[in-house]
Design a protein around this motif. Structure first.
Motif, PDB file in Angstrom:
ATOM      1  N   ILE A  56      56.639  18.491  28.806  1.00 30.39           N
ATOM      2  CA  ILE A  56      56.658  17.150  27.732  1.00 30.39           C
ATOM      3  C   ILE A  56      55.716  16.202  28.098  1.00 30.39           C
ATOM      4  N   ALA A  57      55.880  15.978  29.451  1.00 32.69           N
ATOM      5  CA  ALA A  57      54.925  14.819  29.936  1.00 32.69           C
ATOM      6  C   ALA A  57      54.635  15.418  31.304  1.00 32.69           C
ATOM      7  N   PRO A  58      53.156  16.224  31.178  1.00 41.41           N
ATOM      8  CA  PRO A  58      52.950  16.741  32.256  1.00 41.41           C
ATOM      9  C   PRO A  58      52.601  16.118  33.639  1.00 41.41           C
ATOM     10  N   GLU A  59      51.860  14.903  33.476  1.00 38.79           N
ATOM     11  CA  GLU A  59      51.760  14.072  34.718  1.00 38.79           C
ATOM     12  C   GLU A  59      53.057  13.563  35.350  1.00 38.79           C
ATOM     13  N   THR A  60      54.161  13.719  34.720  1.00 40.20           N
ATOM     14  CA  THR A  60      55.363  13.316  35.555  1.00 40.20           C
ATOM     15  C   THR A  60      55.972  14.196  36.172  1.00 40.20           C
ATOM     16  N   VAL A  61      55.571  15.630  36.098  1.00 40.60           N
ATOM     17  CA  VAL A  61      56.301  16.639  36.894  1.00 40.60           C
ATOM     18  C   VAL A  61      55.390  17.152  38.046  1.00 40.60           C
ATOM     19  N   HIS A  62      56.446  17.240  39.113  1.00 35.78           N
ATOM     20  CA  HIS A  62      55.559  17.418  40.495  1.00 35.78           C
ATOM     21  C   HIS A  62      56.154  18.885  40.759  1.00 35.78           C
ATOM     22  N   PHE A  63      55.017  19.793  41.133  1.00 38.06           N
ATOM     23  CA  PHE A  63      55.110  21.208  41.487  1.00 38.06           C
ATOM     24  C   PHE A  63      55.000  21.347  43.159  1.00 38.06           C
ATOM     25  N   SER A  64      55.645  22.597  43.572  1.00 35.97           N
ATOM     26  CA  SER A  64      55.132  22.872  44.963  1.00 35.97           C
ATOM     27  C   SER A  64      54.340  24.125  44.957  1.00 35.97           C
ATOM     28  N   HIS A  65      53.869  24.590  45.953  1.00 37.31           N
ATOM     29  CA  HIS A  65      52.831  25.440  45.971  1.00 37.31           C
ATOM     30  C   HIS A  65      53.389  26.632  45.268  1.00 37.31           C
ATOM     31  N   ASP A  66      54.544  27.066  45.428  1.00 32.82           N
ATOM     32  CA  ASP A  66      55.065  28.405  45.162  1.00 32.82           C
ATOM     33  C   ASP A  66      56.138  28.124  44.102  1.00 32.82           C
ATOM     34  N   THR A  67      56.003  27.115  43.369  1.00 29.93           N
ATOM     35  CA  THR A  67      56.991  27.137  41.983  1.00 29.93           C
ATOM     36  C   THR A  67      56.593  28.096  41.018  1.00 29.93           C
ATOM     37  N   TYR A  68      57.527  28.777  40.540  1.00 30.32           N
ATOM     38  CA  TYR A  68      57.459  29.694  39.326  1.00 30.32           C
ATOM     39  C   TYR A  68      58.131  29.386  38.054  1.00 30.32           C
ATOM     40  N   ILE A  69      57.506  29.315  37.105  1.00 33.61           N
ATOM     41  CA  ILE A  69      58.165  29.036  36.024  1.00 33.61           C
ATOM     42  C   ILE A  69      57.913  29.893  34.793  1.00 33.61           C
ATOM     43  N   GLY A  70      59.079  30.329  34.074  1.00 31.36           N
ATOM     44  CA  GLY A  70      58.667  31.426  33.271  1.00 31.36           C
ATOM     45  C   GLY A  70      58.253  30.942  31.908  1.00 31.36           C
ATOM     46  N   ARG A  71      57.713  31.866  31.099  1.00 33.47           N
ATOM     47  CA  ARG A  71      57.337  31.385  29.694  1.00 33.47           C
ATOM     48  C   ARG A  71      58.350  30.793  28.685  1.00 33.47           C
ATOM     49  N   GLU A  73      60.172  26.789  47.017  1.00 34.40           N
ATOM     50  CA  GLU A  73      61.039  27.928  46.767  1.00 34.40           C
ATOM     51  C   GLU A  73      61.970  27.971  45.400  1.00 34.40           C
ATOM     52  N   VAL A  74      61.427  27.583  44.351  1.00 35.64           N
ATOM     53  CA  VAL A  74      61.939  27.549  42.991  1.00 35.64           C
ATOM     54  C   VAL A  74      61.526  28.288  42.261  1.00 35.64           C
ATOM     55  N   THR A  75      62.230  29.039  41.410  1.00 35.76           N
ATOM     56  CA  THR A  75      61.754  30.179  40.456  1.00 35.76           C
ATOM     57  C   THR A  75      62.878  29.734  39.122  1.00 35.76           C
ATOM     58  N   VAL A  76      62.282  29.553  38.056  1.00 37.95           N
ATOM     59  CA  VAL A  76      62.740  29.389  36.651  1.00 37.95           C
ATOM     60  C   VAL A  76      62.444  30.384  35.743  1.00 37.95           C
ATOM     61  N   GLU A  77      63.394  30.856  35.399  1.00 39.89           N
ATOM     62  CA  GLU A  77      63.079  32.368  34.297  1.00 39.89           C
ATOM     63  C   GLU A  77      62.864  31.762  32.985  1.00 39.89           C
ATOM     64  N   SER A  78      62.331  32.329  31.873  1.00 32.39           N
ATOM     65  CA  SER A  78      61.781  32.212  30.814  1.00 32.39           C
ATOM     66  C   SER A  78      63.155  31.497  29.846  1.00 32.39           C
ATOM     67  N   GLY A  79      62.782  30.595  29.019  1.00 34.88           N
ATOM     68  CA  GLY A  79      63.596  30.073  28.188  1.00 34.88           C
ATOM     69  C   GLY A  79      64.653  29.271  28.854  1.00 34.88           C
ATOM     70  N   ALA A  80      64.260  28.724  30.032  1.00 36.70           N
ATOM     71  CA  ALA A  80      65.241  27.730  30.585  1.00 36.70           C
ATOM     72  C   ALA A  80      64.886  26.552  30.332  1.00 36.70           C
TER      73      ALA A  80
END
Ligand code: UD1
Ligand code: CA
Length: 451
Positions: free
Chosen positions: A254-269, A282-289
């Motif tokens: 929603i506000a991309p510039e305020t979200v902070h990722f790690s090198h290995d963050t995985y977020i589903g579609r 080491e965070v994985t978030v599956e689809s539709g979360a």
């Protein structure tokens, strides 16, 4: 063709003004050296060698932590980049194939660029990665002869004409292992810095009738980190890249510039990440979360359809199954929440398992730590934990059991049972009114005395 990587990481990084070796400073939550190795991983290297010097023990430990197959070569004195590469020779004993030399403080080299260098190696003995510099400054200059690279001149040793060249050396070099080490044997240190320059191998190769060339990449890829300011700028670039990647992968930010990722963050579609969310490693978030605003996640897994936050904290070992709800001011650590479980308000769930469709009331705490040991709390399926329950671990609450609000649960609750563990309520008729009268009279007396 077999490939090996040598990552140079012996330099002190004086300008970081830090006790931590430069290559251990994190970018996207991973140490700098890991980014160079990650780019090189696209070449499917048979071996990787990290050349360490300053802070060798710390770098060695971090490297083992990152990937224990990485060989370490120690360069106890920093006598120059050629000398650094020479230290990796023993670790590459018996290796035949191409060697890529990368820098541990240069995290943005893309896999595609290294592939292009591997391609160019078919026609040339030595391939150097160059770039057109906006400000060539003190970079080494690539002296071209048509498509052939004639030599590299370090800034300090360059003539005014050579300094006018804007095609610069990134530091990345590729050559066959035997050729590389044989050329390095011929490198001397008779130059303005008194160092053994890796860059000298280009001139030496040409003198031996071997050809060299340059592959170029955008300057942004060659960005090296020398100061905290450069590290912060690199982090901003890294974050922008991760956000773009998430958006491309079908994630709503929603506000991309305020979200902070790690090198290995995985977020589903079709997941939605709201404002001001931080993803540690080491965070994985599956689809539709849905990860709602101001949440902080690290070392956890969020399954399909789960919602987290706002203001939630998921710590390492938090495992949320499908459709779990974790609400505001909830902290979860080393705990599994089965499908449809809800912990919606102000709770700490640590070292625990929570069964399917169980509801954890506001203010529930798993008292997991006795000051010395950590203990487990097991809560069954379809249970109901009343608000402000203290679960003193180790303790088990059975399926479809209930705890009364405000209970301090110190022994197991059988399946289907209601546990009440609090003092019984005692009403004193009229006593509140009497207390009020007495207190108000006291206040009036004090005010009179004060005048
Ligand atoms: C080097 C190149 C220069 C290039 C520039 C790009 C040489 C001689 N020069 O210059 O042509 O334009 O990089 O940034 O190669 N290192 C060691 N051991 C050493 C010396 C260096 O491990 O003895 C490591 C450093 O930690 C660093 C990298 O090698 O990661 C480059 O060293 P640095 O001193 O920064 O080289 P530059 O003088 O900048
Ligand atoms: Ca440098």
């Amino acid at each position: 063709m077999s490939t090996a990587l040598i990552v140079l990481a012996a330099g002190q990084g004086t300008r970081m003004n830090s006790d931590l070796p430069k290559v251990l400073h994190p970018l996207g939550g991973a140490p700098l050296f890991a980014h160079a190795l990650a780019a090189g991983a696209a070449l499917d290297p048979a071996r990787a060698v990290l050349v360490v010097g300053h802070g060798a023990d710390a770098v060695r430990a971090a490297a083992a932590d990152y990937d224990d197959t990485i060989a370490i070569a120690e360069q106890s004195e920093q006598l120059g980049t050629a000398h650094a590469v020479a230290q990796a020779r023993a670790a590459l004993d018996g290796f035949a194939g191409d060697v890529f030399v990368l820098y541990g403080d240069t995290p943005f080299i893309r896999a595609e660029t290294l592939m292009a260098m591997a391609e160019a190696r078919r026609d040339h003995a030595v391939v150097v990665l160059g770039f057109e510099a906006g400000d060539p400054g003190r970079y080494g200059r690539l002296v071209m002869d048509g498509a052939r690279l004639d030599r590299i001149v370090e800034f300090k040793d360059a003539s005014p004409e050579e300094r006018a060249i804007t095609l610069c050396n990134s530091g990345v070099i590729c050559a066959d292992a035997d050729t590389l080490f044989s050329l390095i044997d011929a490198v001397g240190n008779d130059n303005a810095s008194g160092e053994y320059y890796l860059t000298d191998i280009v001139g030496l190769a040409n003198a031996r009738g071997l050809s060299a060339t340059a592959v170029t990449c955008p300057e942004a890829e060659t960005l090296g980190i020398n100061t905290r300011t450069e590290l912060a700028a690199a982090e901003a670039i890294f974050q922008a890249f991760k956000r773009a990647e998430a958006l491309d992968n079908g994630v709503t930010l929603i506000a991309p510039e305020t979200v902070h990722f790690s090198h290995d963050t995985y977020i589903g579609r079709d997941s939605v990440i709201e404002q001001n969310v931080v993803f540690g490693p080491e965070v994985t978030v599956e689809s539709g979360a849905r990860i709602r605003a101001f949440s902080h996640l690290e070392g956890c897994h969020v399954s399909r359809g789960a919602t987290v936050g706002p203001y939630a904290r998921l710590r390492p070992g938090a495992e949320l199954s499908e459709n779990v709800h974790v609400g505001n001011f909830v902290e979860i650590k080393n705990a599994t929440l089965d499908q449809g479980a809800k912990v919606n308000h102000l709770s700490y769930i640590g070292d625990a398992s929570v069964g399917e469709a169980t509801n954890i009331g506001a203010g529930t705490i798993t008292c997991n730590y006795d000051g010395v040991f950590k203990h487990h709390t097991a809560i069954g399926a379809r249970a109901f934990i009343g608000s402000n329950t203290m679960l003193v671990a180790p303790v088990t609450v059975g399926d479809e059991a209930m705890t009364a609000s405000g209970s301090v649960i110190t022994s197991d609750v059988p399946e289907g049972a209601l546990a009440v563990a609090r003092t019984r309520q005692d009403n004193k008729p009229g006593l509140a009114r009497k207390m009020f009268d007495r207190l108000r009279a006291q206040k009036a007396r004090k005010q009179k005395e004060a005048k």
